[in-house]
Design an enzyme around this catalytic site. Sequence first.
Site, PDB file in Angstrom:
ATOM      1  N   TYR A 151       0.819  -1.215   0.000  1.00 32.91           N
ATOM      2  CA  TYR A 151       0.000   0.000   0.000  1.00 32.91           C
ATOM      3  C   TYR A 151       0.852   1.264   0.000  1.00 32.91           C
ATOM      4  O   TYR A 151       0.424   2.303  -0.495  1.00 32.91           O
ATOM      5  CB  TYR A 151      -0.903   0.028   1.242  1.00 32.91           C
ATOM      6  CG  TYR A 151      -2.215  -0.699   1.059  1.00 32.91           C
ATOM      7  CD1 TYR A 151      -2.246  -2.070   0.832  1.00 32.91           C
ATOM      8  CD2 TYR A 151      -3.419  -0.015   1.131  1.00 32.91           C
ATOM      9  CE1 TYR A 151      -3.437  -2.738   0.682  1.00 32.91           C
ATOM     10  CE2 TYR A 151      -4.628  -0.681   0.980  1.00 32.91           C
ATOM     11  CZ  TYR A 151      -4.630  -2.033   0.752  1.00 32.91           C
ATOM     12  OH  TYR A 151      -5.815  -2.693   0.604  1.00 32.91           O
ATOM     13  N   LYS A 202       3.337 -15.156   2.272  1.00 35.07           N
ATOM     14  CA  LYS A 202       3.714 -15.928   1.076  1.00 35.07           C
ATOM     15  C   LYS A 202       5.226 -16.106   1.130  1.00 35.07           C
ATOM     16  O   LYS A 202       5.964 -15.661   0.242  1.00 35.07           O
ATOM     17  CB  LYS A 202       3.275 -15.189  -0.199  1.00 35.07           C
ATOM     18  CG  LYS A 202       1.821 -15.410  -0.586  1.00 35.07           C
ATOM     19  CD  LYS A 202       1.483 -16.833  -1.035  1.00 35.07           C
ATOM     20  CE  LYS A 202       1.945 -17.111  -2.449  1.00 35.07           C
ATOM     21  NZ  LYS A 202       1.585 -18.518  -2.856  1.00 35.07           N
ATOM     22  N   ASP A 234      -2.640 -18.074   0.040  1.00 39.18           N
ATOM     23  CA  ASP A 234      -3.584 -18.737  -0.866  1.00 39.18           C
ATOM     24  C   ASP A 234      -4.282 -19.899  -0.157  1.00 39.18           C
ATOM     25  O   ASP A 234      -5.493 -20.095  -0.279  1.00 39.18           O
ATOM     26  CB  ASP A 234      -2.884 -19.197  -2.163  1.00 39.18           C
ATOM     27  CG  ASP A 234      -1.612 -20.010  -1.914  1.00 39.18           C
ATOM     28  OD1 ASP A 234      -1.117 -20.022  -0.764  1.00 39.18           O
ATOM     29  OD2 ASP A 234      -1.114 -20.638  -2.872  1.00 39.18           O
ATOM     30  N   ASP A 258      -6.476  -7.199   3.719  1.00 38.89           N
ATOM     31  CA  ASP A 258      -7.588  -6.554   3.007  1.00 38.89           C
ATOM     32  C   ASP A 258      -8.449  -7.614   2.327  1.00 38.89           C
ATOM     33  O   ASP A 258      -9.678  -7.631   2.460  1.00 38.89           O
ATOM     34  CB  ASP A 258      -7.013  -5.572   1.967  1.00 38.89           C
ATOM     35  CG  ASP A 258      -8.101  -4.866   1.199  1.00 38.89           C
ATOM     36  OD1 ASP A 258      -9.078  -4.412   1.828  1.00 38.89           O
ATOM     37  OD2 ASP A 258      -7.989  -4.774  -0.048  1.00 38.89           O
ATOM     38  N   ASP A 262     -12.360  -9.316   3.592  1.00 41.95           N
ATOM     39  CA  ASP A 262     -13.581  -9.305   2.774  1.00 41.95           C
ATOM     40  C   ASP A 262     -14.144 -10.725   2.661  1.00 41.95           C
ATOM     41  O   ASP A 262     -15.355 -10.936   2.733  1.00 41.95           O
ATOM     42  CB  ASP A 262     -13.293  -8.771   1.362  1.00 41.95           C
ATOM     43  CG  ASP A 262     -13.563  -7.274   1.236  1.00 41.95           C
ATOM     44  OD1 ASP A 262     -13.469  -6.572   2.258  1.00 41.95           O
ATOM     45  OD2 ASP A 262     -13.868  -6.803   0.120  1.00 41.95           O
TER      46      ASP A 262
END
Length: 385
Positions: A151, A202, A234, A258, A262
């Site tokens: 970000y 990751k 993942d 983020d 969701d």
Amino acid sequence: MDAVSNKDKARHFSLLVLPGDGIGPDIVGETLRIVDWFGDYLGIQFDIEHGLVGGASIEQCGEPISDAVVEKALQADAILFGAVGGPQWDDLPRAIRPEMGILRLRQDLDLYANLRPAICFPEIVGASSLRPELVDSVDILIVRESTSGVYFGEPRGIETRADGVRRAIDTQTSTETEIARVCRSAFEIARRRSHKVCSVDKANVMETGVLWRTVANEIGLEYPDVSLSHMYADNCAMQLLREPKQFDVIVTDNLFGDILSDEAAALCGSLGLLPSATLEMQDPTRPQRALYEPIHGSAPDIKNMDAANPLASILSFGMCLNYSLNSSAASELLNQAVRHTLAQGLRTADIATDGEEVVSGAAMTNAIIAGLDEISADEQRTALS
Ligand code: IPM
Ligand code: MG
């Protein structure tokens, strides 16, 4: 002591309200009615100031947030934030898009620990796209790092190479300090829950992931009573859908947090339900800065229609009661009133399933206030008996 002197002595709490765009003003408007109720209940004088953020600020001041509003945010005891964005600002350069309003607040106030609880209320398990037995009683807390990562990393931009091909660059960066402090927040919270942290990265493809995992393990040594596991992002996205109840506290970076929050929200039935709190580092010499916001966006298609679900915003204020006003009892009271309202069958459009009657955002809030009145009166009766 008479009523007047009680009132004079009321504790003051300054709340900066930044409704933003789309349904932001709708849901924040409803939440302020709840704030009002708790002002009376707790004997707190909420000093409320409004400010512009996002597209609303772009229209008036030409930028997604002004220095004056950031200054007010730095001074406030807490910030109640709505949502930002809308199609009319989609083509603006990134640096002046509405989203920069919230990103600048997170960065300038150093609000690095973004707590996103995903709780599936049993009253509305039917609203989830997963089978009820998979989601019933899910209670996950995602601790998302919110001041670093891709970000904010530099360099970034879109360039045209000598051969005429355009090339986009984003930079994912986190220092060990940034990783360590958010991991500590997660471990501290895990101590008040089920002593379990799952760190998500990751590390199989990213250097930031390797450092993330190393630092998470190092901080883990400070918390021998908390069990630490690791998962690739993942796999975590898949496991959330396969068996969400395996998770308690998840700690992860800005971008993964983020996305996964969701997903966790949808799992619980609707984006319209999930609150968040974003906190700075605790400093014993002054109150901790904190921003409270729903995790959903501005849903411009339903703005001004009294259709938006105010629960995510109302529950964000519930987190304010807990974290900024140190009243877990008041926060629990609000949770009870929300569950009571859902149990009565009140549904805004986002959580209504086939055939269920849909109510407005104001009707939902009315029912929560009635629930608060009822539950607090019961409590008083019990205390007196
Ligand atoms: C969120 C939002 C923001 C983010 C946007 C509005 C910049 O999606 O709070 O989850 O990406 O952090
Ligand atoms: Mg988001």
